[in-house]
Scaffold this active site. Structure first.
Site, mmCIF file in Angstrom:
data_model
loop_
_atom_site.group_PDB
_atom_site.id
_atom_site.type_symbol
_atom_site.label_atom_id
_atom_site.label_comp_id
_atom_site.label_asym_id
_atom_site.label_seq_id
_atom_site.Cartn_x
_atom_site.Cartn_y
_atom_site.Cartn_z
ATOM 1 N N THR A 34 0.806 -1.224 0.000
ATOM 2 C CA THR A 34 0.000 0.000 0.000
ATOM 3 C C THR A 34 0.838 1.273 0.000
ATOM 4 O O THR A 34 0.278 2.375 -0.059
ATOM 5 C CB THR A 34 -0.897 0.039 1.249
ATOM 6 O OG1 THR A 34 -0.063 -0.012 2.428
ATOM 7 C CG2 THR A 34 -1.873 -1.125 1.270
ATOM 8 N N LYS A 35 2.156 1.153 0.079
ATOM 9 C CA LYS A 35 3.001 2.329 0.279
ATOM 10 C C LYS A 35 3.295 3.067 -1.028
ATOM 11 O O LYS A 35 3.076 2.552 -2.127
ATOM 12 C CB LYS A 35 4.302 1.931 0.973
ATOM 13 C CG LYS A 35 4.088 1.335 2.365
ATOM 14 C CD LYS A 35 3.368 2.308 3.296
ATOM 15 C CE LYS A 35 3.343 1.833 4.737
ATOM 16 N NZ LYS A 35 2.457 0.669 4.978
ATOM 17 N N ASN A 36 3.826 4.289 -0.890
ATOM 18 C CA ASN A 36 4.096 5.124 -2.064
ATOM 19 C C ASN A 36 5.105 4.487 -3.008
ATOM 20 O O ASN A 36 4.985 4.598 -4.223
ATOM 21 C CB ASN A 36 4.606 6.499 -1.622
ATOM 22 C CG ASN A 36 3.561 7.308 -0.894
ATOM 23 O OD1 ASN A 36 2.763 6.761 -0.131
ATOM 24 N ND2 ASN A 36 3.546 8.617 -1.109
#
Length: 354
Positions: free
Chosen positions: A152-154
């Protein structure tokens, strides 16, 4: 060079140089090893904000040390520097500020406190890859800065993490602990004995980064700035198009925000579950980041609500809206219209019941 080595070099370049990076299989592993390499252990205390994911605190417990929860600034959701000062004791060895949603903590104040009390600063930057504090990328400030590359991270490669820091000896220790305590410096001293030789100096772990995820991460790094720019554009639309009465955390323009999350704050008296259900019926998924740690059963025998007035004031009001680079203009418009509609309905109901 293997993919993980290249990724470490490329991340250091991206962050502005002057660092050593150790790629790992998770951000949690990075936080844990950053503590272990400092010798944090029984009898020690580490200050952790109550508004964070459990991993930030659990890694302290894994070291058999005590996590000391402190309050947050309800304006930014980040750790309160006043609360840090209130929680320092003779046993305090480190503080773990968490850059919630990707907005940088007040690092200048935190680092000054750390200098004055001889503490180490380990930044939980799981949300903050691409953020900057006073024109310097997050990664350039604390003794150790730990990033996440979870799905889910950038910057995402499915799973992974990284520790960066400026102290070469400290980072070498982290690297050694990440792979069974093998001392690579010792390895180099015996190169003449063949590539098979290694030396184990400490009890270590199996936290190293694998080459497949590293190869994916290298590609994702090339797109990070463009994706963060898209996140900021979507966040700016929310800023301008959501009902102006909807409260948001307050951010200063002097810092660069990665916009990992877009949290809003419902009015006191609004039912968050009902609000989220209304959005769900309109096809809008939401989440809560986070339930404060002191509200979980695991911590309730140690902490009470009156210790955390900042977190208590926002705990039941937080809600994160969808924010990811692939959102289309039409989808953002639909989210804005849906949130505004749910807001008006919920606001009318809360006024009526009051």
């Amino acid at each position: 060079m293997c993919s993980s080595d290249l990724f470490e070099e490329e991340m250091v370049d991206y962050l502005g140089g002057g660092l050593t990076a150790v790629a790992l299989n998770s951000c949690t592993a990075g936080l844990y090893l950053a503590l272990k390499a400092l010798g944090i252990g029984p009898g020690d205390e580490v200050i952790v904000p109550t508004l964070t994911f459990a991993a930030t605190s659990h890694v302290v417990e894994w070291c058999e040390a005590k996590p000391v929860l402190c309050d947050i600034d309800p304006r930014t959701l980040n750790i309160s520097t006043k609360s840090i000062l209130d929680k320092i004791s003779s046993r305090t060895k480190a503080v773990i500020p968490v850059h919630i949603a990707g907005y940088p903590c007040e690092l200048e104040e935190i680092l000054e406190i750390a200098r004055n009390y001889s503490l180490k600063v380990i930044e939980d930057a799981a949300h903050a890859v691409g953020s900057s504090y006073r024109q310097k990328k997050i990664g350039q400030h604390g003794d150790a800065v730990v990033f996440s590359f979870y799905a889910t991270k950038n910057l995402s490669c499915g799973e992974g993490g990284m520790v960066v820091g400026k102290d070469q000896e400290y980072m070498d220790k982290i690297r050694s602990l990440s792979y069974f305590g093998i001392d690579k410096q010792a390895y180099k001293r015996f190169e003449g004995r063949g590539s098979w030789f290694y030396q184990i100096r400490d009890m270590g772990y199996k936290f190293n980064f694998d080459q497949i995820h590293a190869a994916i991460a290298r590609v994702q790094l090339r797109h990070l700035e463009a994706k963060n720019s898209s996140r900021r554009f979507i966040a700016s639309r929310y800023d301008h198009e959501l009902d102006p009465e909807i409260e948001r955390p307050r951010y200063e323009d002097m810092h660069v925000h990665s916009r990992h999350l877009y949290p809003i704050l419902l009015n006191p008296g609004m039912d968050r579950d009902v609000f989220a259900s209304r959005l769900s019926e309109m096809g809008i998924g939401t989440s809560v980041h986070f339930i404060p740690l002191h509200q979980h059963e695991h911590f309730q025998s140690f902490w009470s609500a009156e210790n955390f007035p900042g977190a208590e004031s926002i705990a039941d009001r937080l809600l994160s809206l969808p924010l990811f680079p692939e959102l289309s203009d039409q989808e953002v418009s639909h989210i804005v219209e849906s949130v505004n509609s749910a807001w008006r309905t919920s606001n009318e109901e809360s006024v009526f019941t009051a």
